[in-house]
Design an enzyme around this catalytic site. Sequence first.
Site, short mmCIF file in Angstrom:
data_model
loop_
_atom_site.label_atom_id
_atom_site.label_comp_id
_atom_site.label_asym_id
_atom_site.label_seq_id
_atom_site.Cartn_x
_atom_site.Cartn_y
_atom_site.Cartn_z
N TYR A 150 0.83 -1.21 0.00
CA TYR A 150 0.00 0.00 0.00
C TYR A 150 0.87 1.26 0.00
O TYR A 150 0.61 2.21 -0.75
CB TYR A 150 -0.90 -0.04 1.23
CG TYR A 150 -1.94 1.06 1.33
CD1 TYR A 150 -3.08 1.03 0.53
CD2 TYR A 150 -1.79 2.09 2.25
CE1 TYR A 150 -4.04 2.01 0.65
CE2 TYR A 150 -2.75 3.08 2.38
CZ TYR A 150 -3.88 3.04 1.57
OH TYR A 150 -4.84 4.01 1.69
N LYS A 154 0.93 4.09 -2.92
CA LYS A 154 0.57 5.48 -2.63
C LYS A 154 1.74 6.43 -2.88
O LYS A 154 1.53 7.58 -3.30
CB LYS A 154 0.08 5.60 -1.19
CG LYS A 154 -1.26 4.91 -0.94
CD LYS A 154 -2.34 5.40 -1.87
CE LYS A 154 -3.74 5.00 -1.42
NZ LYS A 154 -4.79 5.46 -2.36
#
Length: 249
Positions: A150, A154
């Site tokens: 993640y 991002k």
Amino acid sequence: MAQVAIVTGGGRGIGATIAQRLAAQGCAVGVLDLDLAGATRVADEIAETGMPSTAIAVDVADTAAVESAVGAVTDQLGAPSILINNAGVTRDNLLFRMSDEDWDLVLRTHLRGCFLMARAVQKTMVAAGYGRIVNISSASALGNRGQANYAAAKAGIQGFTKTLALELGPYGITVNCVAPGFIVSDMTRATARRLGRDWEDYVAERAAQIPVRRAGTPEDVASVAGFLCSPDAGFVSGQVVYVAGGPKG
């Protein structure tokens, strides 16, 4: 004529709140989500306010599905001048426990999804000489234990944002990034469950670490996204705005 906005992952949470915020700002909204029922609920709520809206089921990591969805929004509402890249998933785990599939799913959904959606909408934005693209990143881009996939996705979105700002700026298109910190949402509830934490205790503990001493809300994120999508934000591009209750970055 109302501007047309597309919001991915618009069927719940932050995405739904941003979709409703843009409708309140006078936009027709295409609500895109893998969950058609959720997208339909949000689109219906927007329609009840008098603004045009449509719900479309789409996997943002699928090239053909993205092109079809953008075409459907264009046919039903008009050419999009605003894109919110919000669709995302989490598959949290420590590195030694993280599977290939969990890595690939998170990178595909977040990073490939942003790429495919931006590529699909930029054609009409360039032709119109105007556009607003807002990509939803996260404070996790700065590093977060148990979120290697993640965080990488991002962080990649932030680099993608800055590059698109350079490429598309000459055509009247701004590209910015909103990076939420701790937000009360389905995603953070899932994190609390993964950690085996009581939700209320978890929120209180996280809020105590935030300078403004409260957790964030989807409305906090939507208000910043709404500004970045407005004509007033025409001289703001390539920026990462942390909505985190304190300094980040």
